[in-house]
Every structure is written in structure tokens, then in C-alpha cells.
Design a protein around this motif. Structure first.
Motif, PDB file in Angstrom:
ATOM      1  N   LEU A 120      -8.882  -7.464  21.538  1.00 59.14           N
ATOM      2  CA  LEU A 120      -9.306  -8.095  20.299  1.00 59.14           C
ATOM      3  C   LEU A 120     -10.207  -7.164  19.500  1.00 59.14           C
ATOM      4  O   LEU A 120     -10.059  -7.044  18.277  1.00 59.14           O
ATOM      5  N   LYS A 121     -11.118  -6.482  20.176  1.00 60.80           N
ATOM      6  CA  LYS A 121     -12.011  -5.527  19.503  1.00 60.80           C
ATOM      7  C   LYS A 121     -11.194  -4.409  18.866  1.00 60.80           C
ATOM      8  O   LYS A 121     -11.448  -4.020  17.721  1.00 60.80           O
ATOM      9  N   ALA A 122     -10.194  -3.883  19.599  1.00 60.22           N
ATOM     10  CA  ALA A 122      -9.348  -2.809  19.054  1.00 60.22           C
ATOM     11  C   ALA A 122      -8.563  -3.308  17.842  1.00 60.22           C
ATOM     12  O   ALA A 122      -8.438  -2.594  16.834  1.00 60.22           O
ATOM     13  N   LEU A 123      -8.055  -4.529  17.911  1.00 61.36           N
ATOM     14  CA  LEU A 123      -7.311  -5.079  16.769  1.00 61.36           C
ATOM     15  C   LEU A 123      -8.222  -5.302  15.563  1.00 61.36           C
ATOM     16  O   LEU A 123      -7.802  -5.087  14.412  1.00 61.36           O
ATOM     17  N   GLU A 124      -9.461  -5.727  15.803  1.00 60.12           N
ATOM     18  CA  GLU A 124     -10.390  -5.923  14.691  1.00 60.12           C
ATOM     19  C   GLU A 124     -10.714  -4.611  13.999  1.00 60.12           C
ATOM     20  O   GLU A 124     -10.733  -4.547  12.770  1.00 60.12           O
ATOM     21  N   THR A 125     -10.946  -3.560  14.772  1.00 64.30           N
ATOM     22  CA  THR A 125     -11.240  -2.256  14.165  1.00 64.30           C
ATOM     23  C   THR A 125     -10.021  -1.727  13.421  1.00 64.30           C
ATOM     24  O   THR A 125     -10.147  -1.153  12.338  1.00 64.30           O
ATOM     25  N   ARG A 126      -8.850  -1.952  13.975  1.00 62.86           N
ATOM     26  CA  ARG A 126      -7.632  -1.504  13.288  1.00 62.86           C
ATOM     27  C   ARG A 126      -7.430  -2.269  11.985  1.00 62.86           C
ATOM     28  O   ARG A 126      -7.067  -1.689  10.959  1.00 62.86           O
ATOM     29  N   LEU A 127      -7.687  -3.561  12.018  1.00 64.29           N
ATOM     30  CA  LEU A 127      -7.570  -4.378  10.813  1.00 64.29           C
ATOM     31  C   LEU A 127      -8.570  -3.943   9.757  1.00 64.29           C
ATOM     32  O   LEU A 127      -8.230  -3.839   8.565  1.00 64.29           O
ATOM     33  N   GLN A 128      -9.797  -3.643  10.170  1.00 59.81           N
ATOM     34  CA  GLN A 128     -10.803  -3.182   9.213  1.00 59.81           C
ATOM     35  C   GLN A 128     -10.407  -1.857   8.584  1.00 59.81           C
ATOM     36  O   GLN A 128     -10.575  -1.647   7.384  1.00 59.81           O
ATOM     37  N   SER A 129      -9.860  -0.966   9.422  1.00 61.57           N
ATOM     38  CA  SER A 129      -9.434   0.331   8.870  1.00 61.57           C
ATOM     39  C   SER A 129      -8.260   0.153   7.922  1.00 61.57           C
ATOM     40  O   SER A 129      -8.174   0.831   6.893  1.00 61.57           O
ATOM     41  N   LEU A 130      -7.362  -0.761   8.239  1.00 63.06           N
ATOM     42  CA  LEU A 130      -6.233  -1.010   7.338  1.00 63.06           C
ATOM     43  C   LEU A 130      -6.701  -1.645   6.030  1.00 63.06           C
ATOM     44  O   LEU A 130      -6.201  -1.307   4.955  1.00 63.06           O
ATOM     45  N   GLU A 131      -7.658  -2.569   6.117  1.00 57.41           N
ATOM     46  CA  GLU A 131      -8.167  -3.211   4.909  1.00 57.41           C
ATOM     47  C   GLU A 131      -8.917  -2.225   4.030  1.00 57.41           C
ATOM     48  O   GLU A 131      -8.763  -2.222   2.815  1.00 57.41           O
ATOM     49  N   SER A 132      -9.725  -1.382   4.634  1.00 59.36           N
ATOM     50  CA  SER A 132     -10.453  -0.387   3.826  1.00 59.36           C
ATOM     51  C   SER A 132      -9.481   0.639   3.262  1.00 59.36           C
ATOM     52  O   SER A 132      -9.624   1.077   2.132  1.00 59.36           O
ATOM     53  N   GLY A 133      -8.467   1.008   4.020  1.00 61.49           N
ATOM     54  CA  GLY A 133      -7.445   1.931   3.525  1.00 61.49           C
ATOM     55  C   GLY A 133      -6.598   1.279   2.443  1.00 61.49           C
ATOM     56  O   GLY A 133      -6.211   1.898   1.461  1.00 61.49           O
ATOM     57  N   GLY A 134      -6.317  -0.009   2.585  1.00 60.36           N
ATOM     58  CA  GLY A 134      -5.536  -0.743   1.588  1.00 60.36           C
ATOM     59  C   GLY A 134      -6.303  -0.890   0.286  1.00 60.36           C
ATOM     60  O   GLY A 134      -5.737  -0.835  -0.800  1.00 60.36           O
ATOM     61  N   THR A 135      -7.616  -1.037   0.327  1.00 60.08           N
ATOM     62  CA  THR A 135      -8.441  -1.150  -0.876  1.00 60.08           C
ATOM     63  C   THR A 135      -8.437   0.170  -1.615  1.00 60.08           C
ATOM     64  O   THR A 135      -8.309   0.217  -2.833  1.00 60.08           O
ATOM     65  N   GLN A 136      -8.541   1.272  -0.897  1.00 60.81           N
ATOM     66  CA  GLN A 136      -8.515   2.583  -1.529  1.00 60.81           C
ATOM     67  C   GLN A 136      -7.157   2.836  -2.165  1.00 60.81           C
ATOM     68  O   GLN A 136      -7.051   3.381  -3.260  1.00 60.81           O
ATOM     69  N   THR A 137      -6.100   2.418  -1.502  1.00 57.50           N
ATOM     70  CA  THR A 137      -4.756   2.623  -2.023  1.00 57.50           C
ATOM     71  C   THR A 137      -4.559   1.830  -3.305  1.00 57.50           C
ATOM     72  O   THR A 137      -3.994   2.340  -4.275  1.00 57.50           O
ATOM     73  N   SER A 138      -5.031   0.585  -3.344  1.00 59.26           N
ATOM     74  CA  SER A 138      -4.862  -0.216  -4.548  1.00 59.26           C
ATOM     75  C   SER A 138      -5.696   0.350  -5.697  1.00 59.26           C
ATOM     76  O   SER A 138      -5.285   0.308  -6.858  1.00 59.26           O
ATOM     77  N   ALA A 139      -6.858   0.913  -5.402  1.00 57.69           N
ATOM     78  CA  ALA A 139      -7.674   1.533  -6.454  1.00 57.69           C
ATOM     79  C   ALA A 139      -6.975   2.763  -6.997  1.00 57.69           C
ATOM     80  O   ALA A 139      -6.979   3.012  -8.215  1.00 57.69           O
ATOM     81  N   VAL A 140      -6.344   3.538  -6.135  1.00 59.36           N
ATOM     82  CA  VAL A 140      -5.614   4.728  -6.571  1.00 59.36           C
ATOM     83  C   VAL A 140      -4.424   4.316  -7.441  1.00 59.36           C
ATOM     84  O   VAL A 140      -4.138   4.915  -8.468  1.00 59.36           O
ATOM     85  N   GLN A 141      -3.734   3.260  -7.060  1.00 62.40           N
ATOM     86  CA  GLN A 141      -2.588   2.772  -7.825  1.00 62.40           C
ATOM     87  C   GLN A 141      -3.031   2.291  -9.209  1.00 62.40           C
ATOM     88  O   GLN A 141      -2.350   2.534 -10.205  1.00 62.40           O
ATOM     89  N   SER A 142      -4.138   1.589  -9.292  1.00 58.06           N
ATOM     90  CA  SER A 142      -4.594   1.088 -10.589  1.00 58.06           C
ATOM     91  C   SER A 142      -5.011   2.245 -11.482  1.00 58.06           C
ATOM     92  O   SER A 142      -4.784   2.209 -12.689  1.00 58.06           O
TER      93      SER A 142
END
Length: 125
Positions: free
Chosen positions: A98-120
């Protein structure tokens, strides 16, 4: 005269039935042990015969002895602790997953936010 013979036959019949009944009753703990695959079946059988000669004084204890053991859990004393330790290990493993999945989810969310900012920014150009 007929009633005397009839009474004698009934008396013999009752004695024979009681004799076989007592022998059948003394064997119940052994039958329970056999059904449960008890590791001490022979000892229970012999103790049942000893109980027969002691007027079934030991019989209730034999019943308890025969019913304590179950094939799926053994005697039930040491397996509880072992099962609790196994469950504790599984909980620790699930917590780590669960801890590994939470860290992976956080990294994906932070990476997804950066990607959407780059797209905009790309869309503004």
C-alpha cells in the motif's frame, strides 16, 4: 409355569441387551477418535476397555480426550499463535504494498500536473 419361562427369557434378553449396550457405549470415544484421525486412537481404545472394568469412571475423560483433537487444527493450542504470526506477516506485506502504491500514485499525480501545465502552455503558443 408359562409365565416363569417367559420371565426367564425376558430376563436373559435384558441382560444380553444391557451387556452389548454397555460395550457399545464404552467404544464411543474410540469411534470419535477414529473419525477425527486422532493420533492416539489405540490409547483411547485401550483406555475405553479399562474404563469398562472401572464401571465407566474414566469414560467422560476419554470423551473429552477424543474430541479435543481435530485433523484440520490439531490440538488447537500452538496453531493459533502460528496463524496469528502468519496473519501479522501478511498485514506487514500488504502495508508495504500500500505504501509503494501511494508513492507511485503521488508521483503519477505530480507528473500528471506537470504534463497538463506543459500542454496548456503549448496550446497558448
Amino acid at each position: 409355569m408359562f409365565l416363569d419361562y417367559f420371565a426367564l427369557v425376558v430376563l436373559i434378553f435384558v441382560v444380553v441387551v444391557m451387556f452389548y449396550g454397555i460395550i457399545a457405549i464404552h467404544d464411543i470415544p474410540y469411534e470419535i477418535a477414529k473419525r477425527r484421525n486422532h493420533p492416539q486412537q489405540d490409547a483411547l481404545h485401550i483406555a475405553g476397555w479399562v474404563s469398562l472394568f472401572t464401571l465407566h469412571v474414566l469414560w467422560p475423560f476419554l470423551w473429552i480426550w477424543a474430541t479435543l483433537y481435530r485433523e484440520d487444527r490439531g490440538w488447537g493450542f500452538g496453531t493459533v499463535v502460528k496463524r496469528e504470526l502468519e496473519l501479522e506477516e501478511k498485514v506487514k506485506a500488504l502495508s508495504a504494498d500500500l505504501k509503494a502504491l501511494e508513492t507511485r500514485l503521488q508521483s503519477l499525480e505530480s507528473g500528471g500536473t506537470q504534463t497538463s501545465a506543459v500542454q496548456s502552455r503549448d496550446e497558448e503558443k
